[in-house]
Design a protein around this motif. Sequence first.
Motif, PDB file in Angstrom:
ATOM      1  N   LEU A  64      -4.610   4.296  12.741  1.00  0.00           N
ATOM      2  CA  LEU A  64      -4.898   4.937  11.322  1.00  0.00           C
ATOM      3  C   LEU A  64      -4.840   3.640  10.306  1.00  0.00           C
ATOM      4  O   LEU A  64      -4.465   2.599  10.761  1.00  0.00           O
ATOM      5  CB  LEU A  64      -3.914   5.793  10.556  1.00  0.00           C
ATOM      6  N   GLN A  65      -5.531   3.602   9.466  1.00  0.00           N
ATOM      7  CA  GLN A  65      -5.737   2.592   8.329  1.00  0.00           C
ATOM      8  C   GLN A  65      -4.502   2.900   7.478  1.00  0.00           C
ATOM      9  O   GLN A  65      -4.536   4.075   6.889  1.00  0.00           O
ATOM     10  CB  GLN A  65      -7.137   2.335   7.702  1.00  0.00           C
ATOM     11  N   LEU A  66      -4.050   1.891   7.022  1.00  0.00           N
ATOM     12  CA  LEU A  66      -2.726   2.039   6.012  1.00  0.00           C
ATOM     13  C   LEU A  66      -2.854   1.364   4.711  1.00  0.00           C
ATOM     14  O   LEU A  66      -2.935  -0.006   4.909  1.00  0.00           O
ATOM     15  CB  LEU A  66      -1.411   1.841   6.676  1.00  0.00           C
ATOM     16  N   ALA A  67      -3.093   1.901   3.477  1.00  0.00           N
ATOM     17  CA  ALA A  67      -2.931   1.187   2.343  1.00  0.00           C
ATOM     18  C   ALA A  67      -1.572   1.244   1.458  1.00  0.00           C
ATOM     19  O   ALA A  67      -1.287   2.103   1.568  1.00  0.00           O
ATOM     20  CB  ALA A  67      -4.097   1.594   1.351  1.00  0.00           C
ATOM     21  N   THR A  68      -1.126  -0.011   1.215  1.00  0.00           N
ATOM     22  CA  THR A  68       0.273   0.155   0.727  1.00  0.00           C
ATOM     23  C   THR A  68       0.194  -0.820  -0.580  1.00  0.00           C
ATOM     24  O   THR A  68      -0.642  -1.689  -0.783  1.00  0.00           O
ATOM     25  CB  THR A  68       1.370  -0.255   1.531  1.00  0.00           C
ATOM     26  N   GLY A  75       5.103  -2.786   6.070  1.00  0.00           N
ATOM     27  CA  GLY A  75       6.566  -2.186   6.558  1.00  0.00           C
ATOM     28  C   GLY A  75       7.390  -2.444   4.950  1.00  0.00           C
ATOM     29  O   GLY A  75       8.130  -1.606   4.565  1.00  0.00           O
ATOM     30  N   LEU A  76       7.434  -3.555   4.654  1.00  0.00           N
ATOM     31  CA  LEU A  76       8.245  -4.181   3.527  1.00  0.00           C
ATOM     32  C   LEU A  76       7.281  -3.325   2.001  1.00  0.00           C
ATOM     33  O   LEU A  76       8.471  -2.974   1.177  1.00  0.00           O
ATOM     34  CB  LEU A  76       8.037  -5.561   3.271  1.00  0.00           C
ATOM     35  N   ASN A  77       6.254  -3.264   2.005  1.00  0.00           N
ATOM     36  CA  ASN A  77       5.756  -2.611   0.822  1.00  0.00           C
ATOM     37  C   ASN A  77       6.107  -1.056   0.715  1.00  0.00           C
ATOM     38  O   ASN A  77       6.362  -0.607  -0.072  1.00  0.00           O
ATOM     39  CB  ASN A  77       4.134  -2.665   1.137  1.00  0.00           C
ATOM     40  N   LEU A  78       6.317  -0.531   1.958  1.00  0.00           N
ATOM     41  CA  LEU A  78       6.672   1.087   1.976  1.00  0.00           C
ATOM     42  C   LEU A  78       8.100   1.298   1.642  1.00  0.00           C
ATOM     43  O   LEU A  78       8.502   2.341   0.962  1.00  0.00           O
ATOM     44  CB  LEU A  78       6.447   1.711   3.379  1.00  0.00           C
ATOM     45  N   LEU A  79       8.879   0.163   1.839  1.00  0.00           N
ATOM     46  CA  LEU A  79      10.092   0.187   1.542  1.00  0.00           C
ATOM     47  C   LEU A  79      10.356   0.078  -0.041  1.00  0.00           C
ATOM     48  O   LEU A  79      11.001   0.618  -0.742  1.00  0.00           O
ATOM     49  CB  LEU A  79      11.189  -1.047   2.052  1.00  0.00           C
ATOM     50  N   ALA A  80       9.520  -0.885  -0.693  1.00  0.00           N
ATOM     51  CA  ALA A  80       9.397  -0.937  -2.021  1.00  0.00           C
ATOM     52  C   ALA A  80       8.740   0.211  -2.787  1.00  0.00           C
ATOM     53  O   ALA A  80       9.250   0.478  -3.989  1.00  0.00           O
ATOM     54  CB  ALA A  80       8.681  -2.354  -2.289  1.00  0.00           C
ATOM     55  N   ASN A 107      -8.535  11.400   4.866  1.00  0.00           N
ATOM     56  CA  ASN A 107      -7.286  10.583   4.162  1.00  0.00           C
ATOM     57  C   ASN A 107      -6.467  11.236   3.462  1.00  0.00           C
ATOM     58  O   ASN A 107      -6.712  12.498   3.068  1.00  0.00           O
ATOM     59  CB  ASN A 107      -8.170   9.623   3.390  1.00  0.00           C
ATOM     60  N   TYR A 108      -5.429  10.580   3.555  1.00  0.00           N
ATOM     61  CA  TYR A 108      -4.262  11.422   2.765  1.00  0.00           C
ATOM     62  C   TYR A 108      -3.516  10.364   2.035  1.00  0.00           C
ATOM     63  O   TYR A 108      -3.425   9.333   2.035  1.00  0.00           O
ATOM     64  CB  TYR A 108      -2.954  11.727   3.749  1.00  0.00           C
ATOM     65  N   GLN A 109      -3.050  11.127   0.634  1.00  0.00           N
ATOM     66  CA  GLN A 109      -1.903  10.201  -0.081  1.00  0.00           C
ATOM     67  C   GLN A 109      -0.703  10.923   0.801  1.00  0.00           C
ATOM     68  O   GLN A 109      -0.538  12.011   0.780  1.00  0.00           O
ATOM     69  CB  GLN A 109      -2.057  10.723  -1.444  1.00  0.00           C
ATOM     70  N   VAL A 110       0.027   9.694   0.999  1.00  0.00           N
ATOM     71  CA  VAL A 110       1.407  10.369   2.087  1.00  0.00           C
ATOM     72  C   VAL A 110       2.697   9.716   1.151  1.00  0.00           C
ATOM     73  O   VAL A 110       2.504   8.691   0.025  1.00  0.00           O
ATOM     74  CB  VAL A 110       1.435   9.618   3.470  1.00  0.00           C
ATOM     75  N   ARG A 111       3.806  10.087   1.383  1.00  0.00           N
ATOM     76  CA  ARG A 111       5.124   9.755   1.105  1.00  0.00           C
ATOM     77  C   ARG A 111       5.623   9.158   2.381  1.00  0.00           C
ATOM     78  O   ARG A 111       5.895   9.897   3.329  1.00  0.00           O
ATOM     79  CB  ARG A 111       5.954  10.764   0.303  1.00  0.00           C
ATOM     80  N   ALA A 162      -3.971  -3.838   2.944  1.00  0.00           N
ATOM     81  CA  ALA A 162      -4.348  -2.823   3.761  1.00  0.00           C
ATOM     82  C   ALA A 162      -4.194  -3.277   5.051  1.00  0.00           C
ATOM     83  O   ALA A 162      -4.241  -4.467   5.478  1.00  0.00           O
ATOM     84  CB  ALA A 162      -5.975  -2.911   3.695  1.00  0.00           C
ATOM     85  N   SER A 163      -3.955  -2.405   6.177  1.00  0.00           N
ATOM     86  CA  SER A 163      -3.673  -2.779   7.408  1.00  0.00           C
ATOM     87  C   SER A 163      -4.015  -1.562   8.191  1.00  0.00           C
ATOM     88  O   SER A 163      -4.556  -0.638   8.050  1.00  0.00           O
ATOM     89  CB  SER A 163      -2.296  -3.159   7.688  1.00  0.00           C
TER      90      SER A 163
END
Length: 176
Positions: free
Chosen positions: A24-28, A60-65, A90-94, A37-38
Amino acid sequence: MKNTALQSRLAEEVLGFIGQRKTLQLATLGEDGVPYASYAPFAVADDRLYVVLSDIAVHGLNLLANPRASVLIIEDEDSAEEYFARVRVNYQVRATQLKTESDAGNMALNHLEKRFGERPRRLSELADFRLFSLAPVQGRYVKGFGRAYTLSGGTLGGENIEHLREGHRPRVPATA
């Protein structure tokens, strides 16, 4: 969408599409609000996406913040019939970090291992890797031009699916 049979078929189609993809593509967003984006390999279980992410790769650090993120799962370019309307969801996720020694973490790692072998568990044992659950808040499934649907209800397949009926319209020329 009132046709529950159609809604059920579309939900199964979305889940089938997700099951055929491995990454998946992940935008944080970082603490400073800068987007990043990664991509990441993922597994699916219990209406969640599970990923193992490195702090070195920033996301990973971005998701913690900031646990809010966006995920894109998209059809491969090589198999796409139309580059301008590739099949995608696509999803908006938590995001929630899972402890690998917890029941939820072990379950997630088991699903990742089924897809990718022992590498996810080995990575999760390293100090700079973290295991995350990505829970959908809302989404959009696009099958092509004029075939886009909103997904709501907090599930990957969408508890509620609505066809976007507005569609594309011709541009109105500006008058002087």
